[in-house]
Design a protein around this motif. Sequence first.
Motif, PDB file in Angstrom:
ATOM      1  N   PHE A  83       0.871  -1.241   0.085  1.00 32.48           N
ATOM      2  CA  PHE A  83      -0.018   0.089  -0.094  1.00 32.48           C
ATOM      3  C   PHE A  83       1.017   1.363   0.133  1.00 32.48           C
ATOM      4  O   PHE A  83       1.613   1.403   1.025  1.00 32.48           O
ATOM      5  CB  PHE A  83      -0.764   0.168   1.216  1.00 32.48           C
ATOM      6  CG  PHE A  83      -1.782  -1.116   1.342  1.00 32.48           C
ATOM      7  CD1 PHE A  83      -2.784  -1.159   0.351  1.00 32.48           C
ATOM      8  CD2 PHE A  83      -1.754  -1.977   2.379  1.00 32.48           C
ATOM      9  CE1 PHE A  83      -3.593  -2.420   0.478  1.00 32.48           C
ATOM     10  CE2 PHE A  83      -2.433  -3.002   2.581  1.00 32.48           C
ATOM     11  CZ  PHE A  83      -3.471  -3.444   1.350  1.00 32.48           C
ATOM     12  N   PRO A  84       0.718   1.955  -1.163  1.00 28.94           N
ATOM     13  CA  PRO A  84       1.602   3.178  -1.141  1.00 28.94           C
ATOM     14  C   PRO A  84       1.628   4.206  -0.001  1.00 28.94           C
ATOM     15  O   PRO A  84       2.750   4.632   0.243  1.00 28.94           O
ATOM     16  CB  PRO A  84       1.319   3.884  -2.558  1.00 28.94           C
ATOM     17  CG  PRO A  84       0.167   3.243  -2.798  1.00 28.94           C
ATOM     18  CD  PRO A  84      -0.354   1.806  -2.073  1.00 28.94           C
ATOM     19  N   HIS A  85       0.341   4.515   0.715  1.00 32.78           N
ATOM     20  CA  HIS A  85       0.567   5.472   1.564  1.00 32.78           C
ATOM     21  C   HIS A  85       0.779   4.991   3.029  1.00 32.78           C
ATOM     22  O   HIS A  85       0.702   5.808   3.970  1.00 32.78           O
ATOM     23  CB  HIS A  85      -1.027   6.086   1.606  1.00 32.78           C
ATOM     24  CG  HIS A  85      -2.267   4.748   1.746  1.00 32.78           C
ATOM     25  ND1 HIS A  85      -2.382   3.642   1.016  1.00 32.78           N
ATOM     26  CD2 HIS A  85      -2.779   4.483   2.807  1.00 32.78           C
ATOM     27  CE1 HIS A  85      -3.247   2.826   1.261  1.00 32.78           C
ATOM     28  NE2 HIS A  85      -3.593   3.607   2.817  1.00 32.78           N
ATOM     29  N   LEU A  86       0.944   3.700   3.226  1.00 31.00           N
ATOM     30  CA  LEU A  86       1.318   3.242   4.487  1.00 31.00           C
ATOM     31  C   LEU A  86       2.951   2.932   4.590  1.00 31.00           C
ATOM     32  O   LEU A  86       3.608   2.585   3.678  1.00 31.00           O
ATOM     33  CB  LEU A  86       0.613   1.911   4.920  1.00 31.00           C
ATOM     34  CG  LEU A  86      -0.800   1.925   5.004  1.00 31.00           C
ATOM     35  CD1 LEU A  86      -1.374   0.497   5.216  1.00 31.00           C
ATOM     36  CD2 LEU A  86      -1.199   2.705   5.934  1.00 31.00           C
ATOM     37  N   SER A  87       3.511   3.112   5.807  1.00 29.68           N
ATOM     38  CA  SER A  87       4.986   2.714   6.164  1.00 29.68           C
ATOM     39  C   SER A  87       5.013   1.343   5.886  1.00 29.68           C
ATOM     40  O   SER A  87       4.193   0.561   5.835  1.00 29.68           O
ATOM     41  CB  SER A  87       5.300   3.277   7.425  1.00 29.68           C
ATOM     42  OG  SER A  87       4.491   2.414   8.081  1.00 29.68           O
ATOM     43  N   ALA A  88       6.359   0.877   5.897  1.00 33.20           N
ATOM     44  CA  ALA A  88       6.651  -0.567   5.733  1.00 33.20           C
ATOM     45  C   ALA A  88       6.009  -1.299   7.064  1.00 33.20           C
ATOM     46  O   ALA A  88       5.253  -2.360   6.751  1.00 33.20           O
ATOM     47  CB  ALA A  88       8.167  -0.779   5.759  1.00 33.20           C
ATOM     48  N   VAL A  89       6.205  -0.630   8.187  1.00 32.80           N
ATOM     49  CA  VAL A  89       5.688  -1.444   9.397  1.00 32.80           C
ATOM     50  C   VAL A  89       4.126  -1.441   9.278  1.00 32.80           C
ATOM     51  O   VAL A  89       3.469  -2.532   9.752  1.00 32.80           O
ATOM     52  CB  VAL A  89       6.368  -0.984  10.722  1.00 32.80           C
ATOM     53  CG1 VAL A  89       5.775   0.581  11.086  1.00 32.80           C
ATOM     54  CG2 VAL A  89       5.680  -1.812  11.955  1.00 32.80           C
ATOM     55  N   ASP A  90       3.517  -0.583   8.939  1.00 38.16           N
ATOM     56  CA  ASP A  90       1.742  -0.348   8.567  1.00 38.16           C
ATOM     57  C   ASP A  90       1.587  -1.526   7.664  1.00 38.16           C
ATOM     58  O   ASP A  90       0.467  -1.989   7.788  1.00 38.16           O
ATOM     59  CB  ASP A  90       1.517   1.166   8.697  1.00 38.16           C
ATOM     60  CG  ASP A  90       1.495   1.496   9.837  1.00 38.16           C
ATOM     61  OD1 ASP A  90       1.660   1.129  10.975  1.00 38.16           O
ATOM     62  OD2 ASP A  90       1.639   2.867   9.913  1.00 38.16           O
ATOM     63  N   GLN A 136      10.287  -5.931  -1.700  1.00 39.96           N
ATOM     64  CA  GLN A 136       9.945  -7.606  -1.595  1.00 39.96           C
ATOM     65  C   GLN A 136      10.191  -8.007  -0.255  1.00 39.96           C
ATOM     66  O   GLN A 136       9.387  -8.781  -0.006  1.00 39.96           O
ATOM     67  CB  GLN A 136      10.876  -8.166  -2.877  1.00 39.96           C
ATOM     68  CG  GLN A 136      10.136  -9.694  -3.127  1.00 39.96           C
ATOM     69  CD  GLN A 136       8.755  -9.342  -3.972  1.00 39.96           C
ATOM     70  OE1 GLN A 136       7.859  -8.828  -3.387  1.00 39.96           O
ATOM     71  NE2 GLN A 136       8.636 -10.433  -4.923  1.00 39.96           N
ATOM     72  N   ARG A 137      11.079  -7.658   0.332  1.00 43.63           N
ATOM     73  CA  ARG A 137      11.609  -7.987   1.849  1.00 43.63           C
ATOM     74  C   ARG A 137      10.315  -7.684   2.506  1.00 43.63           C
ATOM     75  O   ARG A 137       9.832  -8.677   3.411  1.00 43.63           O
ATOM     76  CB  ARG A 137      12.511  -7.409   2.430  1.00 43.63           C
ATOM     77  CG  ARG A 137      13.862  -8.162   2.124  1.00 43.63           C
ATOM     78  CD  ARG A 137      15.065  -7.132   2.766  1.00 43.63           C
ATOM     79  NE  ARG A 137      16.166  -7.806   2.087  1.00 43.63           N
ATOM     80  CZ  ARG A 137      17.062  -8.490   2.222  1.00 43.63           C
ATOM     81  NH1 ARG A 137      16.646  -8.887   3.423  1.00 43.63           N
ATOM     82  NH2 ARG A 137      18.099  -8.539   1.648  1.00 43.63           N
ATOM     83  N   VAL A 138       9.755  -6.353   2.584  1.00 42.76           N
ATOM     84  CA  VAL A 138       8.537  -6.159   3.204  1.00 42.76           C
ATOM     85  C   VAL A 138       7.412  -6.922   2.912  1.00 42.76           C
ATOM     86  O   VAL A 138       6.480  -7.255   3.755  1.00 42.76           O
ATOM     87  CB  VAL A 138       8.377  -4.476   3.070  1.00 42.76           C
ATOM     88  CG1 VAL A 138       7.122  -4.168   3.967  1.00 42.76           C
ATOM     89  CG2 VAL A 138       9.574  -3.666   3.635  1.00 42.76           C
ATOM     90  N   ALA A 139       7.231  -7.315   1.451  1.00 40.32           N
ATOM     91  CA  ALA A 139       6.164  -8.020   1.111  1.00 40.32           C
ATOM     92  C   ALA A 139       5.981  -9.443   1.652  1.00 40.32           C
ATOM     93  O   ALA A 139       5.020 -10.087   1.967  1.00 40.32           O
ATOM     94  CB  ALA A 139       6.128  -7.829  -0.235  1.00 40.32           C
ATOM     95  N   ILE A 140       7.350  -9.973   1.662  1.00 37.11           N
ATOM     96  CA  ILE A 140       7.379 -11.446   2.342  1.00 37.11           C
ATOM     97  C   ILE A 140       6.955 -11.165   3.934  1.00 37.11           C
ATOM     98  O   ILE A 140       6.081 -12.176   4.398  1.00 37.11           O
ATOM     99  CB  ILE A 140       8.836 -11.800   2.205  1.00 37.11           C
ATOM    100  CG1 ILE A 140       9.119 -12.204   0.840  1.00 37.11           C
ATOM    101  CG2 ILE A 140       8.900 -13.062   3.071  1.00 37.11           C
ATOM    102  CD1 ILE A 140      10.691 -12.115   0.435  1.00 37.11           C
TER     103      ILE A 140
END
Length: 355
Positions: A83-90, A136-140
Amino acid sequence: MSLAARIDAVRGSFHLEVDLDVPAGSVLALLGPNGSGKSTVLGCLAGLVTPTTAEITVAGRALAGVPPHRRGIGLLSQDALLFPHLSAVDNVAFSPRSTGAGRHAARERAYFWLAEVDAVSLADRRPGQLSGGQAQRVAIARALAAEPELLLLDEPFAALDVDAAPAIRGLLRRVLKTGPTTVLVTHDPLDALALADHVAVMNDGRIVERGPTREVLSAPRTAFTARIAGLNLVAGTAVPEGLRTASGDVVSGIPAADVVLGEPAVAVFPPNAVAVYPHDGEHRGSPRNTTDAVVAALEPHGPVIRVRAEGDGWAHGLTADLTPAAVAELALEPGSAVTLSVKAATVSVHPAAAS
Ligand SMILES: Nc1ncnc2c1ncn2[C@@H]1O[C@H](COP(=O)(O)OP(=O)(O)OP(=O)(O)O)[C@@H](O)[C@H]1O
């Protein structure tokens, strides 16, 4: 959570008919050329494509009629699709939030999974501030944070550049060791070797061959799989020079960036990198990577003759491509004793799933 699926689906003039059984906690790779139906299988499992008929059960629970978000399935595609509007952690916390976790618990779980994929330092960045490999790390992490019963990976390295792919492949290998039951779609046999316990080779909507990954890719039973695999494989353990086989032979080669010494690995080289000499000949090439063998079969393969070898140790099952003139000159026939030699520079060593 084991997966059992029998799927019959039609898309335009394309007809898919497959059955899959994936034991709990294991990884199945679906390998096949463009258009063979791999993504359609994933779509049917995820509930995004409507099959003509399908019986799909995960851990014995039937998925017919269950909407995609209730299937307990995590899907990771080529593009991270954060989601482009959210930070990685969110982005990562979104998964547990959507299955009912409270805000605090969801963030805690998100940090846990970001740590698992070495991405805690990226927690506050938006997707627009991440490289392809970082995204891709965040998506995993997001896919795993949902704690899916079944994980579907659709060409997870295809959109990454060649420098980023090995690190992500290594990371997935690590998390999948104790991870959920997984189906990986790929057209790259190396992905299957690195990650999958079993492989199913697809062609034109059907599974044409299946079995343990190394067995299928190193000794294909169909010409189709041989063409897809098209590689010599020697299994063993990664050592500084390359790889040591179970019988103690060392095959020298160039290790890929994600090889870990002491871990299972495969040495990979094409049939045209194997030189064939008469058994007692003087020309043995470099003394490294030389082994005695017996010719098991000679098969025409386009403009060359593919020599299939048998023997003790790592020579067994190797293939070498020779010109018809060379085969005649060496007077090769089934039963001929030969020496095989492979230049270390043509051998790449890759991590392998332990199986
Ligand atoms: N929405 C659609 N409508 C009609 N035909 C489709 C549709 N989607 C896919 N197909 C057809 O279904 C067949 C299988 O496609 P699919 O994407 O499953 O193959 P694939 O093995 O995943 O290929 P690739 O490696 O190129 O992604 C192809 O012939 C394709 O043209």
